[in-house]
Design a protein around this motif. Structure first.
Motif, PDB file in Angstrom:
ATOM      1  N   ILE A   1       0.822  -1.218   0.000  1.00 55.09           N
ATOM      2  CA  ILE A   1       0.000   0.000   0.000  1.00 55.09           C
ATOM      3  C   ILE A   1       0.852   1.262   0.000  1.00 55.09           C
ATOM      4  O   ILE A   1       0.542   2.233  -0.678  1.00 55.09           O
ATOM      5  CB  ILE A   1      -0.943  -0.005   1.229  1.00 55.09           C
ATOM      6  N   GLY A   2       1.947   1.255   0.753  1.00 53.94           N
ATOM      7  CA  GLY A   2       2.773   2.460   0.869  1.00 53.94           C
ATOM      8  C   GLY A   2       3.703   2.702  -0.298  1.00 53.94           C
ATOM      9  O   GLY A   2       4.374   3.730  -0.359  1.00 53.94           O
ATOM     10  N   VAL A   3       3.758   1.772  -1.239  1.00 50.62           N
ATOM     11  CA  VAL A   3       4.706   1.884  -2.357  1.00 50.62           C
ATOM     12  C   VAL A   3       4.317   3.017  -3.294  1.00 50.62           C
ATOM     13  O   VAL A   3       3.144   3.180  -3.626  1.00 50.62           O
ATOM     14  CB  VAL A   3       4.753   0.542  -3.128  1.00 50.62           C
ATOM     15  N   LYS A   4       5.322   3.810  -3.701  1.00 47.10           N
ATOM     16  CA  LYS A   4       5.019   4.966  -4.550  1.00 47.10           C
ATOM     17  C   LYS A   4       4.657   4.552  -5.973  1.00 47.10           C
ATOM     18  O   LYS A   4       3.643   4.959  -6.509  1.00 47.10           O
ATOM     19  CB  LYS A   4       6.206   5.926  -4.586  1.00 47.10           C
ATOM     20  N   LYS A   5       5.497   3.771  -6.584  1.00 47.54           N
ATOM     21  CA  LYS A   5       5.258   3.434  -7.992  1.00 47.54           C
ATOM     22  C   LYS A   5       5.823   2.057  -8.323  1.00 47.54           C
ATOM     23  O   LYS A   5       6.874   1.678  -7.802  1.00 47.54           O
ATOM     24  CB  LYS A   5       5.897   4.493  -8.902  1.00 47.54           C
ATOM     25  N   ILE A   6       5.122   1.361  -9.201  1.00 43.54           N
ATOM     26  CA  ILE A   6       5.588   0.047  -9.637  1.00 43.54           C
ATOM     27  C   ILE A   6       5.934   0.117 -11.120  1.00 43.54           C
ATOM     28  O   ILE A   6       5.094   0.480 -11.943  1.00 43.54           O
ATOM     29  CB  ILE A   6       4.523  -1.026  -9.362  1.00 43.54           C
TER      30      ILE A   6
END
Lengths: 305, 305
Positions: B47-52
């Motif tokens: 959830i906290g990940v900025k970008k994939i």
């Protein structure tokens, strides 16, 4: 050796072609595993070869060749070379120097063929280090030796890795130094160099192929789970400058050389690796002057054709 | 650390997902590089990940991600695992553990990003050897470290390789030992084992991810051209038998275990690697009993859902 049946990879390369010819003339049954069968047609040295098998990129194509040939030993010379790689070389460096070799080891293991003479490079040992690769090519060679160690430790392989220095001789299509110098002089083209103080360790291809056969012989006396590395060195260093002046002398050339008009490479090897082990019972026999003179003469005849 | 921007590879794996979650909660800007974007949807921890970013197998797709993210450090956890490989695993072992990593290093080098935390395995050190791989997977890890050394020596990279032991925790989808034992007891299935005297070194994933962050911090103080290896060990060994009996105790299970009904693996690790260097300022903190108890409880709740 009783059963001298072998498979050579990289048989379309300069050393591989010479090894195939030499072994065929010395009582070996020589078979090749080649990616590009078209290249074969261009090669004159492969007359004595028994059979050429196609490697189509798959593990299965290697297994098929091994089952058919039943070699007692494999000489692995296939490699993708790049002195200073670009990103677009990565796929070839990996498929050529790591994946293909590992497919070969796996296929050998599953066919119960466990003797291998592998090809390394003195460039794994920049500044005489245990390991400091001159370039990514040398790093893939070292990485592959770590894969070999798995098959050695786990599957009982016997492997010698021959680490080569500056190889030369007639028929070299790699565009290396010696050919550049001779061709430039023959064609009256200017020669441009770095200052030329880098030391070189030239071994004639006739001596190199004898080292492969010697390694195969010694391997038969080794116990399983052995991997040894050897330096295939002339033990006689010459500077680039001395080598060019020798060729000029042999060709009676008096033109001026452009020393220092190029920079050294970022990681120019100024002094070759000396920390190697010698292969017992082998030494370089062709003096540089003799090897160069023969090469000059053969190239002269070739040009006259 | 001032700029805590990072790229994680292998973020859809057990440790990668936990690392992404942990770093996101600790003030890091976390970006992922993933081959399979479909897997992402199944993961709750991101959830906290900025970008994939998508890795499509090419060097260019990695460069694109790095240019976009401008990370100060990369955490490399992506790997293809195979305990006992088959010939058909070779392509994946090479593309996953060697080619992808090398494309990553090359893209980092050309984007001037030169700090990396890499993932190794204690299995590179069978019988406490400097190098003796338990399996081909461990050999590809060692081979990749030789590729890393090229970027370290030639391009000035700073790299720490964290060599992991037996990792465990909630959300593990790898089908490893601890989950097998708990699930079997929960589902009243018989447990079948080797004699069970092999010693294990369990580290909870909460401790493992702290080791990665600690490595990143320590790397900032290193000089260029440094590659160090560390063992991420609990320093407390338990036998397989002791571990299973502990889980039985925690679950109040009294069923009979089928000890010795399986053979040990051909290269069963009876005693884990002890010759490692410790990562300064990090130690395992979650006692095995506490970690197991939490895992049992979370799996009970999950099953009740």
């Amino acid at each position: 050796m009783k059963n001298k049946t072998t498979l050579i990879t990289g048989g379309t390369g300069f050393i591989g072609e010479n090894l195939a010819k030499y072994l065929s003339n010395n009582g070996w049954e020589v078979n090749l595993l080649c990616r590009d069968l078209q290249k074969i047609a261009e090669l004159s040295g492969l007359i004595g070869v028994k059979k050429i098998h196609k490697y189509d990129g798959s593990y299965d194509s290697i297994t098929k060749a091994l089952v058919d040939i039943k070699p007692t030993i494999v000489f692995h010379l296939a490699a993708y070379f790049s002195a200073e790689h670009q990103p677009e070389d990565l796929d070839n460096l990996y498929s050529g120097n790591l994946l293909f070799g590992s497919q070969l080891l796996e296929a050998m293991s599953n066919s119960n063929i466990k003797s291998l003479v592998n090809t390394g490079t003195s460039w794994e040992h920049y500044k005489d280090s245990d390991y400091n690769p001159v370039n990514l090519y040398a790093a893939t060679k070292q990485a592959f030796e770590k894969i070999i160690d798995y098959y050695v430790q786990v599957k009982g392989f016997k492997v010698y890795t021959l680490k080569l220095f500056d190889t030369y001789g007639y028929g070299d299509r790699r565009g290396k130094l010696v050919d550049y110098v001779i061709s430039s002089i023959q064609n009256h083209k200017p020669l441009i160099f770095s200052p030329g103080d880098q030391m070189l360790d030239f071994v004639h291809v006739k001596d190199v192929v004898r080292a492969y056969e010697r390694a195969a012989l010694l391997l038969t006396n080794e116990t399983p789970s052995t991997h040894r590395q050897f330096g295939i060195s002339s033990q006689k260093l010459v500077s680039l400058k001395e080598m060019v002046e020798l060729i000029q002398k042999l060709m009676s050339d008096t033109s001026t050389i452009g020393w220092g008009e190029r920079d050294y490479r970022a990681r120019e090897v100024m002094k070759p690796w000396t920390g190697f082990k010698k292969l017992d019972g082998w030494e370089s026999t062709v003096p540089l002057e003799v090897g160069l003179l023969e090469l000059i003469e053969l190239k002269r005849i070739q040009n006259a054709d």
